[in-house]
Design a protein around this motif. Structure first.
Motif, PDB file in Angstrom:
ATOM      1  N   PRO A 232       0.836  -1.210   0.000  1.00 19.33           N
ATOM      2  CA  PRO A 232       0.000   0.000   0.000  1.00 19.33           C
ATOM      3  C   PRO A 232       0.862   1.248   0.000  1.00 19.33           C
ATOM      4  O   PRO A 232       1.926   1.278   0.621  1.00 19.33           O
ATOM      5  N   LEU A 233       0.418   2.262  -0.691  1.00 19.71           N
ATOM      6  CA  LEU A 233       1.152   3.511  -0.775  1.00 19.71           C
ATOM      7  C   LEU A 233       0.617   4.503   0.254  1.00 19.71           C
ATOM      8  O   LEU A 233      -0.538   4.898   0.192  1.00 19.71           O
ATOM      9  N   PRO A 234       1.421   4.918   1.217  1.00 25.73           N
ATOM     10  CA  PRO A 234       0.955   5.894   2.197  1.00 25.73           C
ATOM     11  C   PRO A 234       0.757   7.250   1.543  1.00 25.73           C
ATOM     12  O   PRO A 234       1.450   7.603   0.595  1.00 25.73           O
ATOM     13  N   HIS A 235      -0.197   7.999   2.044  1.00 27.89           N
ATOM     14  CA  HIS A 235      -0.480   9.322   1.490  1.00 27.89           C
ATOM     15  C   HIS A 235      -0.201  10.367   2.557  1.00 27.89           C
ATOM     16  O   HIS A 235      -0.994  10.547   3.467  1.00 27.89           O
ATOM     17  N   PRO A 236       0.955  11.036   2.474  1.00 28.78           N
ATOM     18  CA  PRO A 236       1.319  11.989   3.521  1.00 28.78           C
ATOM     19  C   PRO A 236       0.308  13.119   3.618  1.00 28.78           C
ATOM     20  O   PRO A 236      -0.224  13.569   2.601  1.00 28.78           O
ATOM     21  N   PRO A 237       0.058  13.618   4.825  1.00 28.29           N
ATOM     22  CA  PRO A 237      -0.874  14.739   4.986  1.00 28.29           C
ATOM     23  C   PRO A 237      -0.308  15.988   4.332  1.00 28.29           C
ATOM     24  O   PRO A 237       0.898  16.190   4.257  1.00 28.29           O
ATOM     25  N   GLY A 238      -1.198  16.826   3.834  1.00 27.18           N
ATOM     26  CA  GLY A 238      -0.768  18.075   3.231  1.00 27.18           C
ATOM     27  C   GLY A 238      -0.416  17.962   1.767  1.00 27.18           C
ATOM     28  O   GLY A 238      -0.068  18.950   1.135  1.00 27.18           O
ATOM     29  N   LYS A 239      -0.455  16.762   1.196  1.00 30.34           N
ATOM     30  CA  LYS A 239      -0.162  16.572  -0.217  1.00 30.34           C
ATOM     31  C   LYS A 239      -1.460  16.318  -0.963  1.00 30.34           C
ATOM     32  O   LYS A 239      -2.349  15.627  -0.495  1.00 30.34           O
ATOM     33  N   GLU A 240      -1.550  16.875  -2.139  1.00 36.04           N
ATOM     34  CA  GLU A 240      -2.763  16.728  -2.936  1.00 36.04           C
ATOM     35  C   GLU A 240      -2.497  15.830  -4.133  1.00 36.04           C
ATOM     36  O   GLU A 240      -1.572  16.055  -4.896  1.00 36.04           O
ATOM     37  N   LEU A 241      -3.298  14.807  -4.286  1.00 35.35           N
ATOM     38  CA  LEU A 241      -3.185  13.946  -5.463  1.00 35.35           C
ATOM     39  C   LEU A 241      -3.765  14.655  -6.678  1.00 35.35           C
ATOM     40  O   LEU A 241      -4.681  15.449  -6.562  1.00 35.35           O
ATOM     41  N   VAL A 242      -3.218  14.343  -7.856  1.00 36.63           N
ATOM     42  CA  VAL A 242      -3.748  14.891  -9.098  1.00 36.63           C
ATOM     43  C   VAL A 242      -4.716  13.860  -9.659  1.00 36.63           C
ATOM     44  O   VAL A 242      -4.384  13.044 -10.496  1.00 36.63           O
ATOM     45  N   ASN A 243      -5.937  13.872  -9.140  1.00 34.86           N
ATOM     46  CA  ASN A 243      -6.958  12.928  -9.587  1.00 34.86           C
ATOM     47  C   ASN A 243      -6.488  11.484  -9.495  1.00 34.86           C
ATOM     48  O   ASN A 243      -6.884  10.650 -10.298  1.00 34.86           O
TER      49      ASN A 243
ATOM     50  N   ARG B 248       2.996   7.331  -8.291  1.00 37.02           N
ATOM     51  CA  ARG B 248       1.955   8.314  -8.064  1.00 37.02           C
ATOM     52  C   ARG B 248       2.473   9.729  -8.327  1.00 37.02           C
ATOM     53  O   ARG B 248       3.659  10.030  -8.152  1.00 37.02           O
ATOM     54  N   ILE B 249       1.548  10.595  -8.746  1.00 35.41           N
ATOM     55  CA  ILE B 249       1.849  12.008  -8.952  1.00 35.41           C
ATOM     56  C   ILE B 249       1.238  12.807  -7.804  1.00 35.41           C
ATOM     57  O   ILE B 249       0.078  12.607  -7.457  1.00 35.41           O
ATOM     58  N   GLU B 250       2.035  13.693  -7.212  1.00 37.81           N
ATOM     59  CA  GLU B 250       1.539  14.562  -6.155  1.00 37.81           C
ATOM     60  C   GLU B 250       1.942  15.998  -6.447  1.00 37.81           C
ATOM     61  O   GLU B 250       3.039  16.262  -6.957  1.00 37.81           O
ATOM     62  N   LEU B 251       1.055  16.910  -6.111  1.00 39.16           N
ATOM     63  CA  LEU B 251       1.375  18.331  -6.184  1.00 39.16           C
ATOM     64  C   LEU B 251       1.970  18.759  -4.850  1.00 39.16           C
ATOM     65  O   LEU B 251       1.483  18.366  -3.790  1.00 39.16           O
TER      66      LEU B 251
ATOM     67  N   ASN C 176      10.706  25.264  -5.666  1.00 36.94           N
ATOM     68  CA  ASN C 176      11.357  24.469  -6.700  1.00 36.94           C
ATOM     69  C   ASN C 176      10.522  24.481  -7.971  1.00 36.94           C
ATOM     70  O   ASN C 176       9.321  24.214  -7.941  1.00 36.94           O
ATOM     71  N   ALA C 177      11.146  24.765  -9.090  1.00 33.21           N
ATOM     72  CA  ALA C 177      10.406  24.897 -10.353  1.00 33.21           C
ATOM     73  C   ALA C 177      10.441  23.632 -11.178  1.00 33.21           C
ATOM     74  O   ALA C 177       9.896  23.598 -12.286  1.00 33.21           O
ATOM     75  N   THR C 178      11.070  22.581 -10.690  1.00 29.60           N
ATOM     76  CA  THR C 178      11.208  21.357 -11.471  1.00 29.60           C
ATOM     77  C   THR C 178      10.609  20.173 -10.724  1.00 29.60           C
ATOM     78  O   THR C 178      10.356  20.231  -9.516  1.00 29.60           O
ATOM     79  N   ILE C 179      10.417  19.084 -11.451  1.00 34.54           N
ATOM     80  CA  ILE C 179       9.910  17.848 -10.863  1.00 34.54           C
ATOM     81  C   ILE C 179      11.002  17.214 -10.006  1.00 34.54           C
ATOM     82  O   ILE C 179      12.179  17.211 -10.357  1.00 34.54           O
ATOM     83  N   HIS C 180      10.577  16.677  -8.890  1.00 34.21           N
ATOM     84  CA  HIS C 180      11.492  15.901  -8.049  1.00 34.21           C
ATOM     85  C   HIS C 180      10.928  14.493  -7.941  1.00 34.21           C
ATOM     86  O   HIS C 180       9.738  14.312  -7.684  1.00 34.21           O
ATOM     87  N   PHE C 181      11.778  13.493  -8.152  1.00 32.14           N
ATOM     88  CA  PHE C 181      11.338  12.106  -8.064  1.00 32.14           C
ATOM     89  C   PHE C 181      11.909  11.476  -6.801  1.00 32.14           C
ATOM     90  O   PHE C 181      13.122  11.454  -6.596  1.00 32.14           O
ATOM     91  N   ALA C 182      11.017  10.962  -5.959  1.00 29.81           N
ATOM     92  CA  ALA C 182      11.426  10.308  -4.721  1.00 29.81           C
ATOM     93  C   ALA C 182      10.461   9.166  -4.431  1.00 29.81           C
ATOM     94  O   ALA C 182       9.708   9.188  -3.461  1.00 29.81           O
TER      95      ALA C 182
ATOM     96  N   LYS D 160       7.974   8.730  -6.045  1.00 25.37           N
ATOM     97  CA  LYS D 160       6.742   9.306  -6.575  1.00 25.37           C
ATOM     98  C   LYS D 160       7.152  10.569  -7.325  1.00 25.37           C
ATOM     99  O   LYS D 160       8.267  11.076  -7.159  1.00 25.37           O
ATOM    100  N   PHE D 161       6.263  11.074  -8.161  1.00 25.63           N
ATOM    101  CA  PHE D 161       6.548  12.307  -8.892  1.00 25.63           C
ATOM    102  C   PHE D 161       6.003  13.487  -8.103  1.00 25.63           C
ATOM    103  O   PHE D 161       4.790  13.613  -7.917  1.00 25.63           O
ATOM    104  N   LEU D 162       6.896  14.333  -7.624  1.00 28.39           N
ATOM    105  CA  LEU D 162       6.509  15.527  -6.885  1.00 28.39           C
ATOM    106  C   LEU D 162       6.579  16.713  -7.835  1.00 28.39           C
ATOM    107  O   LEU D 162       7.667  17.125  -8.259  1.00 28.39           O
ATOM    108  N   ILE D 163       5.408  17.243  -8.186  1.00 27.77           N
ATOM    109  CA  ILE D 163       5.316  18.314  -9.167  1.00 27.77           C
ATOM    110  C   ILE D 163       4.911  19.603  -8.468  1.00 27.77           C
ATOM    111  O   ILE D 163       3.928  19.619  -7.725  1.00 27.77           O
ATOM    112  N   PRO D 164       5.662  20.683  -8.673  1.00 33.53           N
ATOM    113  CA  PRO D 164       5.282  21.957  -8.068  1.00 33.53           C
ATOM    114  C   PRO D 164       3.850  22.339  -8.426  1.00 33.53           C
ATOM    115  O   PRO D 164       3.433  22.195  -9.573  1.00 33.53           O
TER     116      PRO D 164
END
Length: 227
Positions: free
Chosen positions: A62-73, A85-88, A93-99, A101-105
């Motif tokens: 299962p993928l945990p969903h940290p509080p304060g992060k918004e999923l993109v649908n 998973r993609i998270e906003l 930071n103006a670029t994508i960070h991969f950890a 999951k995809f962390l998109i500004p």
């Protein structure tokens, strides 16, 4: 037992496929004109296989969903053969960070496909091109240039001038598939056509050739899909 699944239709897709994502969701990838009855038949046919995958204790954690992060649908994107998973996220930071999951500004939420595509292209140059040189050394062949391109019709190509081109979308595939496409194009520097000698060269360099070809046949359409 009820089996829930999501249907994702695409005009580019030619056949039905089913995937089990890392969050244990079931996704049916379907051509736009396939009726839901045909989809239900396929799901019923694969029901035993799906339940086996869904109850795999290690593969689908299962993928945990940290509080304060918004999923993109609930969107996810492929990278090296796995779906992440993609998270906003907030921040400067103006670029994508991969950890894992995809962390998109958040500022790029509406343009997430464009920024994700650029991220893919950069990772393709970073990971694919060095492997081209490595496999070329192993095969004892030389090429002029190796490039990452935006072909909609081929995963790779070898030009008459010994230039090699690779589709950036390959970075979504597992590494053994990427290696197969690389070796396939390099082998054309030895054997121009697809004669038995050609396939012997590819297989000798890459014993997983058949598995890679099967993966591309079954999943190639997924590499073409936008988020």
């Amino acid at each position: 037992m009820e089996l829930r699944y999501e249907i994702r239709r695409s005009t580019k897709r030619k056949k039905l496929t089913i995937t089990v994502e890392r969050d244990r969701s079931v996704v049916v990838h379907a051509p736009s004109n396939v009726p839901e009855g045909a989809i239900r038949q396929l799901v019923d046919k694969k029901r035993s296989w799906l339940f086996e995958k869904l109850h795999h204790e290690q593969k689908y954690q299962p993928l945990p969903h940290p509080p304060g992060k918004e999923l993109v649908n609930g969107e996810a994107a492929l990278y090296l053969g796995r779906s992440y998973r993609i998270e906003l996220v907030d921040g400067e930071n103006a670029t994508i960070h991969f950890a894992g999951k995809f962390l998109i500004p958040r500022a790029h939420a509406r343009q997430r496909w464009q920024v994700l595509r650029q991220w893919y292209v950069e990772r393709a140059r970073e990971k694919i091109l060095p492997r081209v040189r490595s496999h070329a050394n192993s095969l004892g062949v030389e090429f002029e240039q190796a490039n990452i391109n935006d072909s909609r019709y081929r995963w790779g190509s070898c030009t008459p001038r010994n230039n090699l081109n690779f589709n950036w979308r390959l970075i979504k595939a597992p590494m053994f598939v990427i290696d197969y496409v690389i070796v396939h194009e390099l082998a054309h520097l030895i054997e121009a056509n697809h004669a038995p000698r050609f396939w012997n060269i590819v297989r000798a360099q890459l014993p997983a050739m058949e598995r890679a070809r099967d993966w591309l046949r079954d999943n190639g359409q997924r590499l073409e899909e936008e988020v």
